[in-house]
Design an enzyme around this catalytic site. Sequence first.
Site, PDB file in Angstrom:
ATOM      1  N   ASP A 292      -4.775 -51.295  26.124  1.00 17.06           N
ATOM      2  CA  ASP A 292      -3.353 -50.985  26.327  1.00 17.06           C
ATOM      3  C   ASP A 292      -2.600 -52.178  26.913  1.00 17.06           C
ATOM      4  OD1 ASP A 292      -1.107 -49.306  26.279  1.00 17.06           O
ATOM      5  OD2 ASP A 292      -2.129 -47.641  27.234  1.00 17.06           O
TER       6      ASP A 292
ATOM      7  N   ASP B  95       4.706 -44.595  21.859  1.00 19.25           N
ATOM      8  CA  ASP B  95       3.852 -43.402  21.843  1.00 19.25           C
ATOM      9  C   ASP B  95       4.457 -42.284  20.999  1.00 19.25           C
ATOM     10  OD1 ASP B  95       2.329 -44.827  23.587  1.00 19.25           O
ATOM     11  OD2 ASP B  95       2.327 -43.313  25.172  1.00 19.25           O
TER      12      ASP B  95
HETATM   13  C1  GLA Z   1       0.142 -45.769  26.806  1.00 18.32           C
HETATM   14  C2  GLA Z   1      -0.513 -45.636  25.450  1.00 18.32           C
HETATM   15  C3  GLA Z   1      -0.905 -44.195  25.243  1.00 18.32           C
HETATM   16  C4  GLA Z   1      -1.864 -43.769  26.324  1.00 18.32           C
HETATM   17  C5  GLA Z   1      -1.249 -43.995  27.693  1.00 18.32           C
HETATM   18  C6  GLA Z   1      -2.262 -43.812  28.803  1.00 18.32           C
HETATM   19  O1  GLA Z   1       1.338 -45.061  26.852  1.00 18.32           O
HETATM   20  O2  GLA Z   1       0.329 -46.082  24.446  1.00 18.32           O
HETATM   21  O3  GLA Z   1      -1.476 -44.006  23.978  1.00 18.32           O
HETATM   22  O4  GLA Z   1      -3.071 -44.480  26.205  1.00 18.32           O
HETATM   23  O5  GLA Z   1      -0.705 -45.309  27.832  1.00 18.32           O
HETATM   24  O6  GLA Z   1      -1.729 -44.024  30.077  1.00 18.32           O
END
Ligand code: GLA
Length: 827
Positions: free
Chosen positions: A169, A228
């Site tokens: 990430d 997301d």
């Molecule tokens: C980010 C990622 C998500 C998830 C969250 C976890 O937003 O894009 O897919 O992994 O972090 O905290």
Amino acid sequence: MLGSVRSLRTLAAVLLLLVPAGVVTVAAPAGAAPPAAPASRAEVLAPTPPMGFNDWNAFGCEVDEELIRETADTMVAAGLAAAGYSYVNIDDCWSAKERGADGRLVPDPVKFPHGIQALADYVHGKGLKLGIYGDAGTLTCAGYPGSLGHEDLDARTWAGWGIDYLKYDNCNNQSDGSQADYIRRYTAMRQALDRAGRPIVYSICEWGSSRPWEWARGVGDLWRTTGDISDNWASLRSIIAQNAPLYPYAGPGHWNDPDMLEIGNGGMTATEYRTHLSTWAMMAAPLIIGTDLRNASAETLAILGNREVIAIDQDPLGVQAEVVSDRDGLMVLDKPLAGGDRAIALYNATDHLATVGVPAGDTGLDPAGAYRLRDVWTGAVTEAAGTIEAAVPAHGTVVYRVRALRHHEHVAPAVTVAAALPTVVPGADSAAALTTTVTNRGSGPVRQVAVTAAAPAGWVVTPAGATRRPRLGTDQNLTTRWTVRAPDDVTAGEYPVRVTARYAWGRGATTTTSSTVVATVVTAPAPGRRALSSVVPYSTANGLGPVERDQSNGAAGIGDGNLLTIGGRYYNRGLGTAAPGELVYYLGGTCTRLVTDVGVDDEAPAAPATFTVHGDDTAVATSGPLAAGAAPVTLTADLTGVRWLRLTTTGTAGAHTDWADPVLSCGAAGPDDPVLPLRQTVFSFESGTDGFTVANPGTGGTVTQSTAFHTDGAAGLRVETPVPGNWFGAPVPASLDLTGRSGLAFDLRTEDVGTVGEIAVQVGDALTWCQAGRWAWTNPHASRTITEPFADIECPSGVTLDVARIRVVWVFLNTGGVVHIDHVRAE
Ligand code: GLA
């Protein structure tokens, strides 16, 4: 647990204040598994898009070894493992908050009492693979230790545990934002994984920020292309629109990743979830299940387990579908498959039944006398001469596996049943016109064609033309007009009208094909003063994309505008249209007055444009030509006795024309009645900062009153955060009871950086934190309203969100920089 606990990451800084200090840490397990032979970089670990499960979408931070074990069990027992889903991936929040004494990441001893290595053994024992999560920053998104500067040790730790997949990430990344920095941080982990010597699929998760499709081939096996996903239609539609055009960049070992699946999480219809899997398969996207499989419905398992759709995703050619056409919300995707077949998807992103089609010659299909179409969702097989087409329900996708028809095959001709029905007004004098069109797309004729239309009980549907035709040759159609009358006492809403064509083909076989068109019934507005943006129009016509509610007319898509802005003044209510445009409302003679500001939006200052209010056939108020940048003009229109209200804009085509703060008065409503839907101001920042503080003061955030942005009164709040991510909020005035309201909202405007807007509250005497599960991204130099229904705000288990006991309201801003907010309110 149903629903999702999303973006808890944002709460992490704050939770630090609430979680008991001194988290127990244990040493990393000794005697790690022997490393496998060093992975050759030539080896393709993901020759087809990875398939599996990840806990984040359904569980957020509530991950533990039991969930992972039970999910692995279910994947095998429910047949998903056999269907190809093989990775079981742990997302954020799996580790302790501190590294061990040896510097290694330590599994949270409560969530993973047996450690990750034992879990890997268990998952491997099931014939599956285990994935883990890390972050190319100092902390993960949820505030756990990140791997920036620890790449080698962490890669070795994961390899030693037997990890097969790493999602990496991008939070807290200390980045200067340059692509070079992204390449550096993500390549550092690539090299560390190589040195660690275990083949580990490397999933780059930087949300498309640095255009990874341009550089990440050879670094990662897949890369996220978007922010997301959330479990709602607007999110799905927007992600498809962003990821589909990236098809030239995908291939074996280097996939575009539009994020994990939401199928089964409850926020979308089965039609939308089928679109989700269909488009992911066409886009050769990773299929990472994001729902609680242990409690998944038969319908969810059937969607996820559709072997024909999976086969398209996993096709060994590994080509992402080309976008053949994408117009007015209708998209055609074309994917070559091994062995010569092609998958052709007809995707309808609009809110109405629509015919989506493509001439075979515009696809990669070789010329043929006819094509055999297999619908991979229904299993129906038909043949088409030259046009691959279907009537597709709103938000639906039809996927055909297509090949040339062989001579001896006896297959029913493809027949499209299209239908269009304008909005319906109840009552005898208001019959609406339904148009149906039955088209034969087969290579052979259809005979004895008959079309029928079935509406709910009490409705009257009468044909106004022929409903039968003895024969339709290839590409011939039968178009029929009908009148549709809804009962006088029908309530406003949506009603299905089912249209069915029956026909004979070949040697006497008879087949039917049906489509359902949705009738929207509008009734005259109830008495009161209300925001016109809350009234459903009878019809809209717009120069550019759809009419927007409570925002400007961005461009082609829905919800892509800013706050309405005229001559520097911001409005959070109104209608964003584009010239030439027409909005029609049914008033039925019950209303008296419309008062509205009008003007050309500052965001795209094409001008001039003229705004006119018509009552039935008479112009009752007009602005005359308005220039770009001009101050808003107020129109007041007398609508006494008017049955149909029409708002028109004319002038420069494509001018963004704003009807700002339009208020319609109906019945006996007086000018002092409150405007509906009611709003209750929580913070207006008129007399100062209203007590706003920064949740994490150590990071140096500041709040000041400012006149640079306001959507009520004359001032708003300017917020500055040197570091990414912080909460800003204040105790709710004691006198304020939010009972009867359905959610919270605030308006924001960004400066040089974009941000994520979110809302959280603290409730009850214990000041328990409850956080919204969704967040909305706003681009740099943009403005919008962030809304959060109370129903979507989740509290820890055992705590209910009692709106009478909300004590503190917080807004979250994700990035460092300056952001303006105003008018924090309950609606
Ligand atoms: C980010 C990622 C998500 C998830 C969250 C976890 O937003 O894009 O897919 O992994 O972090 O905290």
